[in-house]
Structures are given as C-alpha cells and as structure tokens.
Design a protein around this motif. Sequence first.
Motif, PDB file in Angstrom:
ATOM      1  N   PRO A  93      16.568   5.395  -4.044  1.00 43.03           N
ATOM      2  CA  PRO A  93      16.129   4.685  -5.251  1.00 43.03           C
ATOM      3  C   PRO A  93      15.366   5.636  -6.167  1.00 43.03           C
ATOM      4  N   SER A  94      15.160   5.239  -7.401  1.00 42.80           N
ATOM      5  CA  SER A  94      14.391   6.079  -8.321  1.00 42.80           C
ATOM      6  C   SER A  94      12.924   6.085  -7.908  1.00 42.80           C
ATOM      7  N   TRP A  95      12.209   7.128  -8.321  1.00 36.27           N
ATOM      8  CA  TRP A  95      10.825   7.279  -7.894  1.00 36.27           C
ATOM      9  C   TRP A  95       9.945   6.130  -8.367  1.00 36.27           C
ATOM     10  N   ASP A  96      10.175   5.641  -9.586  1.00 40.85           N
ATOM     11  CA  ASP A  96       9.325   4.561 -10.079  1.00 40.85           C
ATOM     12  C   ASP A  96       9.471   3.306  -9.224  1.00 40.85           C
ATOM     13  N   VAL A  97      10.661   3.079  -8.679  1.00 42.11           N
ATOM     14  CA  VAL A  97      10.879   1.939  -7.788  1.00 42.11           C
ATOM     15  C   VAL A  97      10.159   2.163  -6.457  1.00 42.11           C
ATOM     16  N   ILE A  98      10.228   3.379  -5.938  1.00 43.97           N
ATOM     17  CA  ILE A  98       9.533   3.710  -4.690  1.00 43.97           C
ATOM     18  C   ILE A  98       8.030   3.527  -4.853  1.00 43.97           C
ATOM     19  N   ALA A  99       7.488   4.109  -5.922  1.00 38.24           N
ATOM     20  CA  ALA A  99       6.036   4.107  -6.122  1.00 38.24           C
ATOM     21  C   ALA A  99       5.486   2.732  -6.466  1.00 38.24           C
ATOM     22  N   ALA A 100       6.346   1.811  -6.889  1.00 36.91           N
ATOM     23  CA  ALA A 100       5.887   0.469  -7.245  1.00 36.91           C
ATOM     24  C   ALA A 100       5.508  -0.354  -6.023  1.00 36.91           C
ATOM     25  N   GLY A 101       5.992   0.039  -4.820  1.00 34.20           N
ATOM     26  CA  GLY A 101       5.716  -0.740  -3.616  1.00 34.20           C
ATOM     27  C   GLY A 101       6.584  -1.982  -3.546  1.00 34.20           C
ATOM     28  N   LYS A 102       6.158  -2.965  -2.711  1.00 34.81           N
ATOM     29  CA  LYS A 102       6.936  -4.195  -2.513  1.00 34.81           C
ATOM     30  C   LYS A 102       8.372  -3.870  -2.112  1.00 34.81           C
ATOM     31  N   TRP A 103       8.506  -3.071  -1.053  1.00 32.08           N
ATOM     32  CA  TRP A 103       9.824  -2.605  -0.624  1.00 32.08           C
ATOM     33  C   TRP A 103      10.672  -3.708   0.009  1.00 32.08           C
ATOM     34  N   ARG A 104      10.006  -4.725   0.572  1.00 34.58           N
ATOM     35  CA  ARG A 104      10.684  -5.879   1.168  1.00 34.58           C
ATOM     36  C   ARG A 104      11.733  -5.477   2.209  1.00 34.58           C
ATOM     37  N   GLY A 105      11.398  -4.468   3.008  1.00 35.26           N
ATOM     38  CA  GLY A 105      12.258  -4.076   4.102  1.00 35.26           C
ATOM     39  C   GLY A 105      13.479  -3.271   3.711  1.00 35.26           C
ATOM     40  N   ARG A 106      13.590  -2.892   2.445  1.00 37.06           N
ATOM     41  CA  ARG A 106      14.753  -2.101   2.013  1.00 37.06           C
ATOM     42  C   ARG A 106      14.714  -0.695   2.603  1.00 37.06           C
ATOM     43  N   TRP A 107      13.515  -0.181   2.814  1.00 32.83           N
ATOM     44  CA  TRP A 107      13.319   1.071   3.532  1.00 32.83           C
ATOM     45  C   TRP A 107      11.956   1.029   4.199  1.00 32.83           C
TER      46      TRP A 107
ATOM     47  N   THR B 264      -3.375   9.313  -3.356  1.00 39.44           N
ATOM     48  CA  THR B 264      -4.546   8.985  -4.161  1.00 39.44           C
ATOM     49  C   THR B 264      -5.162   7.662  -3.711  1.00 39.44           C
ATOM     50  N   LYS B 265      -6.418   7.468  -4.067  1.00 44.13           N
ATOM     51  CA  LYS B 265      -7.113   6.245  -3.696  1.00 44.13           C
ATOM     52  C   LYS B 265      -6.430   5.014  -4.280  1.00 44.13           C
ATOM     53  N   ALA B 266      -5.973   5.125  -5.522  1.00 44.62           N
ATOM     54  CA  ALA B 266      -5.310   3.992  -6.159  1.00 44.62           C
ATOM     55  C   ALA B 266      -4.085   3.555  -5.369  1.00 44.62           C
ATOM     56  N   ARG B 267      -3.384   4.508  -4.801  1.00 44.37           N
ATOM     57  CA  ARG B 267      -2.167   4.179  -4.060  1.00 44.37           C
ATOM     58  C   ARG B 267      -2.458   3.549  -2.702  1.00 44.37           C
ATOM     59  N   THR B 268      -3.688   3.724  -2.208  1.00 41.00           N
ATOM     60  CA  THR B 268      -4.011   3.119  -0.915  1.00 41.00           C
ATOM     61  C   THR B 268      -4.059   1.599  -0.999  1.00 41.00           C
TER      62      THR B 268
ATOM     63  N   GLU C 136       4.301   1.233   3.725  1.00 38.21           N
ATOM     64  CA  GLU C 136       3.571   0.091   3.183  1.00 38.21           C
ATOM     65  C   GLU C 136       2.454  -0.311   4.133  1.00 38.21           C
ATOM     66  N   ARG C 137       1.398  -0.838   3.569  1.00 39.51           N
ATOM     67  CA  ARG C 137       0.229  -1.189   4.367  1.00 39.51           C
ATOM     68  C   ARG C 137       0.531  -2.328   5.335  1.00 39.51           C
ATOM     69  N   GLY C 138      -0.161  -2.296   6.483  1.00 43.84           N
ATOM     70  CA  GLY C 138      -0.132  -3.456   7.355  1.00 43.84           C
ATOM     71  C   GLY C 138       0.456  -3.282   8.724  1.00 43.84           C
ATOM     72  N   ASP C 139       1.100  -2.120   8.994  1.00 42.41           N
ATOM     73  CA  ASP C 139       1.692  -1.937  10.319  1.00 42.41           C
ATOM     74  C   ASP C 139       1.067  -0.708  10.975  1.00 42.41           C
ATOM     75  N   LYS C 140      -0.059  -0.923  11.635  1.00 42.33           N
ATOM     76  CA  LYS C 140      -0.802   0.177  12.257  1.00 42.33           C
ATOM     77  C   LYS C 140       0.017   0.873  13.324  1.00 42.33           C
ATOM     78  N   GLU C 141       0.787   0.112  14.094  1.00 42.74           N
ATOM     79  CA  GLU C 141       1.584   0.707  15.168  1.00 42.74           C
ATOM     80  C   GLU C 141       2.597   1.708  14.606  1.00 42.74           C
ATOM     81  N   PHE C 142       3.257   1.327  13.521  1.00 44.38           N
ATOM     82  CA  PHE C 142       4.234   2.213  12.886  1.00 44.38           C
ATOM     83  C   PHE C 142       3.525   3.423  12.290  1.00 44.38           C
ATOM     84  N   ASN C 143       2.428   3.178  11.606  1.00 41.71           N
ATOM     85  CA  ASN C 143       1.629   4.244  11.020  1.00 41.71           C
ATOM     86  C   ASN C 143       1.226   5.281  12.080  1.00 41.71           C
TER      87      ASN C 143
END
Length: 276
Positions: free
Chosen positions: A84-98, A107-111, A238-245
């Motif tokens: 996908p294009s970078w702007d789509v990647i950086a927007a978040g809300k991947w919904r399981g697409r990747w 950056t802090k903002a991206r956290t 994406e945030r929320g999966d500590k095990e994967f992280n």
Amino acid sequence: MNKLMTIIAAATSLAVASVALSANANAGEVLDRVLKTKKLTVAVGTDWGKMAFLNAQHQLDGYDIDVVKSISKSLGVEANFVTPSWDVIAAGKWRGRWDMTTWMTPTKARTEKFDFPAVYIKDEVLGAVHKDSKITKLSELEGKVVAVGAGTAAEQYVKHKLAPDWIGAKPIEYQFTPGEVKTYKSSNVAFDDLRLGDGVRLDAVVGDGSLVEDAIKAGYPLKVIGVAFSSPAALAVERGDKEFNDKIAAAIQSMKDDGSLSKLSIKWFGVDHTVE
C-alpha cells in the motif's frame, strides 16, 4: 433518586467495561492470526531504495525484505508482503490487512497508533537539488519550493513540526523555512520532477538518505546539499498485542546478537547502519 443513581452507576460500569474491552481487544489477536495462518503479512514499498524495491525479476528485494524473512523464519511462518502507499500505512487502522510495517520513525505522536518493537537501522534525511542548482547548503532553501514524501518524518521536518522524541534524540535545527512544500505519495515521483531542471517544478527534495543516494546512482542529475537530521528507523505494529510485539522484539534482538542484522546492512548499504 436511588433508582437514578443506580442507572448512572450501571451506565458508568458499562462504559468502563467497554473501554477495558476495547483496550484488550487486540491482546494476542495478531500473533494468533500469524501463527494460525502460518503467514506474517508486512506492508512495504516498491520504491524504498535498497530498503525495499522490485528487482529485475519484478520480485520484492532489499534490506527490509531480508529482515522480514529472517523474522518470519524465527516465528516458523512464511513472509508475505503487501504494497500500500505510505500515507495509508502511516494512517493506521489496518483492520488486519497486514500485521507489521518497516522503516518508520518512532515519534511520540505515532505511539498513539503504533507500538515499535525494535529499532533495526539508523537513517539520515538528506536535502538534494538539481546538479545545475547554485544551492550548496540547506540554509539556502529558504523560501524555495521543497518536495517531501507524504506522511514522512521529512515532511514534518520541512514543516517545522518534527518532534525528535525518540531515544537518544538530539534537538532539531530547522535550517530553512520553505516558501512552498509539495508532498508526494512517492519520493521517486518527486525526484522525477526535480530531474526536469533546477526550479522547473521544484528547487529541492528532502527525503530519506537511501532514496536520495539510490536516485543519484540511478543517474538522476541531483546532488546532496546536507543532512537535515538523523533518526532511528523501527518496525511498527498496531497497538494492543503485547505478545506479538515481544516476539518481533526478540527476533530482532537475536539478529543483533548473532551479527546477522549487521551483515544485512553491509550487504545492502556497504556499511553497518544498525549502530551509531
């Protein structure tokens, strides 16, 4: 009155429970999907220089591709790539697409959207102009037309909005204020506009060093006029999966420990960009 208080208390409890459920909705979900499907799907670019590109066989290749394949091997799954294009990647809300992406400045903002399991390479952002330009340093871009990739740290820098809040960050020195900022979904398109001539469409491009250097090696009539800033590049999930992280972090740490990450950097860039 008591009935009203009971209703309010019940509503409050429901709201708290909903927030807690939402916060934990992704706990283990991504890792479970990856292990179940035996596939780690990663979003990368096809024009990210030696980080990720299409080779002569029209297959994805590069440093990021090798790193992801190594991570996938450690997880016992297959590496799968989407572009996908970078702007789509950086927007978040991947919904399981990747499941993950590469080469993101943490950056802090991206956290607010992402977790960053590991820094896996250091990156420089460079300024480049047409070879016929009389500009020799970044400060001379004052009032000029400058191009950047949309959603990149370079864009934040040029717009004086970059928050250098990653580990080991140094204060950012804004060396110029552009007269106009043009954003592109692909840095290569920006290079195409710059190659048309000095000032024809652009006066300069500010972007990731590997992309600038690759454009010059490919024959683009450009020259580097300085380093805007340097930053770490991280893998992002994406945030929320500590095990994967944790699994991704462990895989990169293993590559650092056995020297394979350094070897991949030397393979693709000729130098070890994984250390300061």
